[in-house]
Scaffold this motif. Structure first.
Motif, mmCIF file in Angstrom:
data_model
loop_
_atom_site.group_PDB
_atom_site.id
_atom_site.type_symbol
_atom_site.label_atom_id
_atom_site.label_comp_id
_atom_site.label_asym_id
_atom_site.label_seq_id
_atom_site.Cartn_x
_atom_site.Cartn_y
_atom_site.Cartn_z
ATOM 1 N N ASP A 132 0.837 -1.210 0.000
ATOM 2 C CA ASP A 132 0.000 0.000 0.000
ATOM 3 C C ASP A 132 0.865 1.250 0.000
ATOM 4 O O ASP A 132 0.586 2.208 -0.738
ATOM 5 N N LYS A 133 1.907 1.261 0.815
ATOM 6 C CA LYS A 133 2.797 2.428 0.871
ATOM 7 C C LYS A 133 3.524 2.621 -0.455
ATOM 8 O O LYS A 133 3.688 3.754 -0.910
ATOM 9 N N ALA A 134 3.936 1.542 -1.083
ATOM 10 C CA ALA A 134 4.614 1.649 -2.375
ATOM 11 C C ALA A 134 3.665 2.201 -3.436
ATOM 12 O O ALA A 134 4.055 3.049 -4.256
ATOM 13 N N ARG A 135 2.406 1.719 -3.417
ATOM 14 C CA ARG A 135 1.419 2.238 -4.374
ATOM 15 C C ARG A 135 1.132 3.716 -4.101
ATOM 16 O O ARG A 135 1.006 4.514 -5.038
ATOM 17 N N ALA A 136 1.022 4.086 -2.820
ATOM 18 C CA ALA A 136 0.767 5.488 -2.475
ATOM 19 C C ALA A 136 1.932 6.366 -2.935
ATOM 20 O O ALA A 136 1.717 7.478 -3.440
ATOM 21 N N LYS A 137 3.152 5.867 -2.780
ATOM 22 C CA LYS A 137 4.332 6.619 -3.214
ATOM 23 C C LYS A 137 4.319 6.788 -4.734
ATOM 24 O O LYS A 137 4.579 7.890 -5.252
ATOM 25 N N ALA A 138 3.999 5.736 -5.455
ATOM 26 C CA ALA A 138 3.928 5.815 -6.918
ATOM 27 C C ALA A 138 2.816 6.769 -7.345
ATOM 28 O O ALA A 138 2.980 7.543 -8.295
ATOM 29 N N LYS A 139 1.705 6.732 -6.619
ATOM 30 C CA LYS A 139 0.582 7.623 -6.917
ATOM 31 C C LYS A 139 0.988 9.086 -6.709
ATOM 32 O O LYS A 139 0.698 9.948 -7.544
ATOM 33 N N ARG A 140 1.677 9.367 -5.584
ATOM 34 C CA ARG A 140 2.149 10.735 -5.319
ATOM 35 C C ARG A 140 3.121 11.199 -6.398
ATOM 36 O O ARG A 140 3.074 12.347 -6.842
ATOM 37 N N LYS A 141 3.979 10.306 -6.841
ATOM 38 C CA LYS A 141 4.955 10.651 -7.885
ATOM 39 C C LYS A 141 4.228 11.001 -9.184
ATOM 40 O O LYS A 141 4.565 11.987 -9.851
#
Length: 151
Positions: A132-141
């Protein structure tokens, strides 16, 4: 600071544990499992023999498909270093007592442990959180890239 779980046998002298120390550790764990069990030694013996017979396997090298109380006592005695249960006998012992402590003692020699159903749930939960954190980071990017283009 992360808490570390220490093993009674493995941490003090890992080289000895990996060579010959794991056998006394297994035998000790078997003895402790037998003591804390609700079963008497005779009942443990009966349960082990019943499992071996029903599976059609032998726990020893001999012709008999069952073991004697004397053999079980030797397996459970830390002093009887020459009398070591086979891998199959250890497996049957763990099944008969529904206790994986002897197996855990053996796995400790490899730096491993038994994973319980609860451990697997916690592992899967942790993995899902990290994903989830990795997806959130990719989403923010991606959001940052889109906002840069709009400026």
């Amino acid at each position: 600071m992360k808490a570390q779980r220490l093993s009674l046998f493995g941490e003090a002298n890992p080289s000895a544990m990996r060579t010959g120390g794991f056998i006394p550790a297994i035998k000790s764990a078997m003895g402790q499992a037998a003591k804390k069990s609700a079963f008497s030694r005779e009942q443990i013996l009966d349960r082990m023999n019943a499992l071996a017979v029903s599976a059609g396997v032998r726990m020893t090298k001999g012709r008999s498909k069952v073991i004697s109380l004397d053999t079980l006592d030797k397996w459970l005695s830390s002093e009887e270093r020459e009398h070591v249960p086979s891998l199959l006998a250890l497996h049957i012992f763990c099944l008969a007592l529904e206790d994986t402590a002897p197996l855990r003692a053996w796995l400790a020699a490899f730096g491993c442990d038994v994973m319980t159903a609860e451990d697997r749930k916690l592992r899967d939960y942790g993995r899902a959180c990290i994903e989830d954190k990795a997806r959130a980071k990719a989403k923010r990017k991606l959001e940052d890239m889109i906002l840069e283009e709009w400026r």
